[in-house]
Design a protein around this motif. Structure first.
Motif, PDB file in Angstrom:
ATOM      1  N   SER A 182      34.649  27.956  45.957  1.00 45.96           N
ATOM      2  CA  SER A 182      34.337  26.527  45.872  1.00 45.96           C
ATOM      3  C   SER A 182      33.310  26.069  46.899  1.00 45.96           C
ATOM      4  CB  SER A 182      35.623  25.706  46.045  1.00 45.96           C
ATOM      5  OG  SER A 182      36.207  25.973  47.313  1.00 45.96           O
ATOM      6  N   GLY A 183      33.128  26.814  47.977  1.00 51.96           N
ATOM      7  CA  GLY A 183      32.218  26.380  49.035  1.00 51.96           C
ATOM      8  C   GLY A 183      32.827  25.372  49.981  1.00 51.96           C
ATOM      9  N   ASP A 184      34.120  25.055  49.860  1.00 53.50           N
ATOM     10  CA  ASP A 184      34.776  24.098  50.747  1.00 53.50           C
ATOM     11  C   ASP A 184      34.955  24.714  52.138  1.00 53.50           C
ATOM     12  OD1 ASP A 184      34.892  22.507  48.556  1.00 53.50           O
ATOM     13  OD2 ASP A 184      36.988  22.976  48.075  1.00 53.50           O
ATOM     14  N   LYS A 185      34.946  23.841  53.153  1.00 58.35           N
ATOM     15  CA  LYS A 185      35.156  24.272  54.526  1.00 58.35           C
ATOM     16  C   LYS A 185      36.560  23.882  54.974  1.00 58.35           C
ATOM     17  CE  LYS A 185      30.430  24.435  56.291  1.00 58.35           C
ATOM     18  NZ  LYS A 185      29.501  23.979  57.362  1.00 58.35           N
ATOM     19  N   LEU A 186      37.274  24.834  55.586  1.00 55.58           N
ATOM     20  CA  LEU A 186      38.652  24.619  56.022  1.00 55.58           C
ATOM     21  C   LEU A 186      38.790  25.048  57.479  1.00 55.58           C
ATOM     22  CD1 LEU A 186      40.507  26.176  52.952  1.00 55.58           C
ATOM     23  CD2 LEU A 186      39.908  23.785  53.284  1.00 55.58           C
ATOM     24  N   LYS A 187      39.741  24.425  58.175  1.00 55.98           N
ATOM     25  CA  LYS A 187      40.079  24.776  59.551  1.00 55.98           C
ATOM     26  C   LYS A 187      41.498  25.334  59.548  1.00 55.98           C
ATOM     27  CE  LYS A 187      40.334  22.850  64.224  1.00 55.98           C
ATOM     28  NZ  LYS A 187      40.182  21.629  65.051  1.00 55.98           N
ATOM     29  N   ILE A 188      41.641  26.622  59.810  1.00 57.73           N
ATOM     30  CA  ILE A 188      42.922  27.315  59.647  1.00 57.73           C
ATOM     31  C   ILE A 188      43.194  28.162  60.884  1.00 57.73           C
ATOM     32  CG2 ILE A 188      44.299  28.800  58.130  1.00 57.73           C
ATOM     33  CD1 ILE A 188      42.426  28.243  55.896  1.00 57.73           C
ATOM     34  N   ASP A 189      44.470  28.246  61.265  1.00 60.03           N
ATOM     35  CA  ASP A 189      44.897  29.117  62.347  1.00 60.03           C
ATOM     36  C   ASP A 189      44.921  30.562  61.860  1.00 60.03           C
ATOM     37  OD1 ASP A 189      47.405  30.431  63.981  1.00 60.03           O
ATOM     38  OD2 ASP A 189      46.300  29.000  65.200  1.00 60.03           O
TER      39      ASP A 189
END
Length: 391
Positions: free
Chosen positions: A320-327
């Protein structure tokens, strides 16, 4: 009924009650007002100040709930860290100590309804190790302070160094014992041969170099200087040969270890000791393992664009090209097909690029060929979790 007079028994009782803890259901977090009974709480809810606070909260209720939840979480974890450290403790014991402070943030104003839900959330987010027992939920704080991690690594390094010194001294003693046994056996097996002393050229001078012994008189010293037989010469030559043989064996042992072998040993030692609990690197492909972000991202791949505070990654999803902030607790590495390029994430070869040769599914390891660094071209076995596909 009027108010109680100053310092009367009733007034003193009311002051004592106001200082102590009251029932949580009669506490208003928005106004930070603790009421003593149901009637007092009802009067407070009908007051003008409480109505104004409700109007402010109704404009953005999520903001207030997130703020209270964050405050509750920070104060709770700070109490666990200072009071119990990394010990395993019952969650109810921690909660009772937390609510003993009259000014604490109440749980009924946060996103968690019960203490059990909050404990499970701490385990999912990686703040604590939690486990359920017949006596209830237990928790153990995970200390990720850089100073604490550095101190633990220094202690492990010191223990490893002590073990290496003990092993080195034990090997040295074994080597000395072995050499002593070999020397003893060699002396027992030696035989003396007597040969006639001849000169090939009559003009040549014969010279002897013998150790001076204690002389008793001038006569004996003159005799020892003139009358010596071939046995003394044979003993001197045999001692010289033994010294030369020992020197040659020592030089061979020294030559056996080249500079490359020493570098390899140093790299192996570094690889065994230099491991960390964080492995995130930019420009590698990872897989999302949490369902909290929705089914659209579960088990989907993304590329790490940035790493924050060693344990948090900013990833861009491939689909999708989405940006996520994940541990990093909610991510796992991706193993490509043989022949593809990978990045070593942990251990002594951390940060080196390599090419994947093969995978051993029984041992959960991968054979890679290093493609950068001083050991370029070397083949090594590394665990699955220590490598990931390069973007």
């Amino acid at each position: 009924m009027g108010k109680a007079e100053f310092l009367s028994p009733k007034a003193i009782g009311n002051r004592i009650k106001s200082k102590g803890l009251q029932k949580l259901r009669w506490y208003c977090q928005m106004c930070q007002k603790q009421c003593r009974d149901e009637n007092g709480f009802k009067c407070h809810c009908m007051s003008e100040s409480h109505q104004r606070q409700l109007l402010l909260a109704s404009e953005n209720p999520d903001q207030f709930m997130d703020y209270f939840s964050e405050e509750f979480k920070n104060e709770f974890l700070e109490l666990v860290r200072r009071r119990f450290g990394t010990k395993r403790v019952h969650n109810n014991i921690v909660y009772n100590e937390y609510i003993s402070d009259r000014e604490h943030v109440h749980m009924n104003s946060t996103q968690w309804e019960t203490l059990t839900d909050f404990t499970k959330w701490l385990g999912k987010e990686g703040y604590c190790k939690v486990d359920e027992t017949p006596k209830g939920w237990y928790m153990q704080y995970i200390d990720r302070d850089p100073e604490t991690i550095a101190r633990q690594q220094e202690l492990e390094k010191k223990k490893k160094q002590d073990l290496d010194d003990e092993e080195r001294s034990a090997k040295f003693i074994e080597e000395q014992v072995r050499r002593g046994k070999e020397g003893k056996e060699g002396k027992e097996g030696e035989t003396s041969f007597f040969t006639e002393l001849k000169r090939e050229n009559e003009e040549e001078k014969v010279a002897f170099s013998l150790n001076k012994g204690p002389s008793t008189s001038a006569a004996t010293s003159s005799k020892s200087g003139t009358s010596f037989g071939p046995s003394a010469l044979q003993a001197a030559t045999a001692s010289v040969k033994r010294k030369e043989a020992s020197h040659s064996s020592e030089s061979k042992e020294k030559k056996k270890k080249s500079a490359l072998d020493e570098i390899i040993e140093m790299e192996e030692q570094k690889r065994k000791t230099s491991r960390t609990d964080y492995w995130l690197h930019p420009n590698i492909v990872v897989k999302v393992l949490t369902k909290r972000l929705g089914d659209n991202y579960y088990k989907k791949k993304g590329v790490i664009k940035d790493v924050q505070e060693k344990y948090t990654a900013i990833i861009k999803m491939v689909d999708s090209g989405d940006k996520l902030k994940i541990d990093q607790a909610h991510l796992e590495t991706v193993i490509p097909a043989p022949g593809k390029r990978v990045l070593v994430l942990n251990g002594g070869y951390g940060g080196s690029e390599a090419i994947l040769d093969s995978i051993d599914e029984k041992k959960f390891t991968a054979l890679i060929t290093l493609d950068s660094g001083r050991l370029k071209g070397r083949k090594v076995d590394v665990p699955y979790e220590d490598i990931s596909k390069l973007a």
